[in-house]
Motif scaffolding. Sequence first.
Motif, PDB file in Angstrom:
ATOM      1  N   ALA A 214       0.831  -1.204   0.000  1.00  0.00           N
ATOM      2  CA  ALA A 214       0.000   0.000   0.000  1.00  0.00           C
ATOM      3  C   ALA A 214       0.863   1.250   0.000  1.00  0.00           C
ATOM      4  CB  ALA A 214      -0.922  -0.001   1.217  1.00  0.00           C
ATOM      5  N   ASP A 215       0.452   2.211  -0.811  1.00  0.00           N
ATOM      6  CA  ASP A 215       1.034   3.544  -0.785  1.00  0.00           C
ATOM      7  C   ASP A 215       0.155   4.380   0.131  1.00  0.00           C
ATOM      8  OD1 ASP A 215       2.955   2.856  -2.662  1.00  0.00           O
ATOM      9  OD2 ASP A 215       1.708   3.477  -4.347  1.00  0.00           O
ATOM     10  N   VAL A 216       0.761   5.100   1.057  1.00  0.00           N
ATOM     11  CA  VAL A 216       0.018   5.876   2.035  1.00  0.00           C
ATOM     12  C   VAL A 216       0.449   7.337   1.948  1.00  0.00           C
ATOM     13  CG1 VAL A 216      -0.528   6.151   4.480  1.00  0.00           C
ATOM     14  CG2 VAL A 216      -0.043   3.876   3.567  1.00  0.00           C
ATOM     15  N   TYR A 217      -0.533   8.225   1.854  1.00  0.00           N
ATOM     16  CA  TYR A 217      -0.279   9.661   1.887  1.00  0.00           C
ATOM     17  C   TYR A 217      -1.025  10.226   3.082  1.00  0.00           C
ATOM     18  CZ  TYR A 217       1.291   8.852  -2.859  1.00  0.00           C
ATOM     19  OH  TYR A 217       1.952   8.378  -3.953  1.00  0.00           O
ATOM     20  N   TYR A 218      -0.303  10.907   3.955  1.00  0.00           N
ATOM     21  CA  TYR A 218      -0.933  11.498   5.128  1.00  0.00           C
ATOM     22  C   TYR A 218      -0.161  12.740   5.545  1.00  0.00           C
ATOM     23  CZ  TYR A 218      -2.564  12.230   9.864  1.00  0.00           C
ATOM     24  OH  TYR A 218      -3.080  12.795  10.993  1.00  0.00           O
ATOM     25  N   GLY A 219      -0.869  13.847   5.640  1.00  0.00           N
ATOM     26  CA  GLY A 219      -0.247  15.088   6.088  1.00  0.00           C
ATOM     27  C   GLY A 219       0.907  15.536   5.216  1.00  0.00           C
ATOM     28  N   GLY A 220       0.844  15.273   3.926  1.00  0.00           N
ATOM     29  CA  GLY A 220       1.910  15.657   3.019  1.00  0.00           C
ATOM     30  C   GLY A 220       3.067  14.689   2.977  1.00  0.00           C
ATOM     31  N   SER A 221       3.022  13.618   3.767  1.00  0.00           N
ATOM     32  CA  SER A 221       4.098  12.620   3.789  1.00  0.00           C
ATOM     33  C   SER A 221       3.669  11.350   3.065  1.00  0.00           C
ATOM     34  CB  SER A 221       4.465  12.256   5.226  1.00  0.00           C
ATOM     35  OG  SER A 221       4.962  13.376   5.902  1.00  0.00           O
ATOM     36  N   PHE A 222       4.638  10.663   2.512  1.00  0.00           N
ATOM     37  CA  PHE A 222       4.409   9.412   1.805  1.00  0.00           C
ATOM     38  C   PHE A 222       5.121   8.281   2.538  1.00  0.00           C
ATOM     39  CE2 PHE A 222       6.213   6.266  -1.143  1.00  0.00           C
ATOM     40  CZ  PHE A 222       5.050   5.765  -1.711  1.00  0.00           C
ATOM     41  N   THR A 223       4.464   7.149   2.668  1.00  0.00           N
ATOM     42  CA  THR A 223       5.086   5.956   3.233  1.00  0.00           C
ATOM     43  C   THR A 223       4.482   4.732   2.557  1.00  0.00           C
ATOM     44  OG1 THR A 223       5.725   4.837   5.278  1.00  0.00           O
ATOM     45  CG2 THR A 223       3.472   5.643   5.158  1.00  0.00           C
ATOM     46  N   GLN A 224       5.050   3.577   2.820  1.00  0.00           N
ATOM     47  CA  GLN A 224       4.531   2.339   2.260  1.00  0.00           C
ATOM     48  C   GLN A 224       4.368   1.301   3.353  1.00  0.00           C
ATOM     49  OE1 GLN A 224       7.485   1.853  -0.915  1.00  0.00           O
ATOM     50  NE2 GLN A 224       5.773   2.024  -2.348  1.00  0.00           N
TER      51      GLN A 224
END
Length: 150
Positions: free
Chosen positions: A45-55
């Motif tokens: 999963a690609d996750v975008y939260y609060g302008g940040s990206f994580t996997q």
Amino acid sequence: MKLRNGKSAAALTACLMGASLLIAAAPGANAAPASPLLGTWTGPADVYYGGSFTQGTEKLTITTARGNVAKGTWQWKSAGGKWSKPKLVQLIAMNSAIGATSIDILGADGDGTYEGVLIPGVSFEIGYMDPSPDGSKNTLVLHSLMSKSK
């Protein structure tokens, strides 16, 4: 309309019975569109939260499918992390057009909404949006291309 010797009524009855048999015998007429969702689905999963990206990895476990509705749980884990507590989820399989190879999926849990496309036997691509998971102005967006566990 005036009936003669009951012939018109008999012909009409025969036509209606024939039509109802065709409808009942049509492929998929009684199939549960949500049944291909049954099972456990996992994927990166690609996750975008609060302008940040994580996997990380998402997991959907669908335990019930009746008609167009599927119910189960959703879980998440970051790379190298542990699975989150299961969260209840409900999905709706939209009836696809005759001959279509994919099924549109919509759904919701207590915080956000799901939207995806299922190609039975091939893949399940799904996105999730939680407009404000912690009461802030940040939006949580997840996207995953899942495959079914065997």
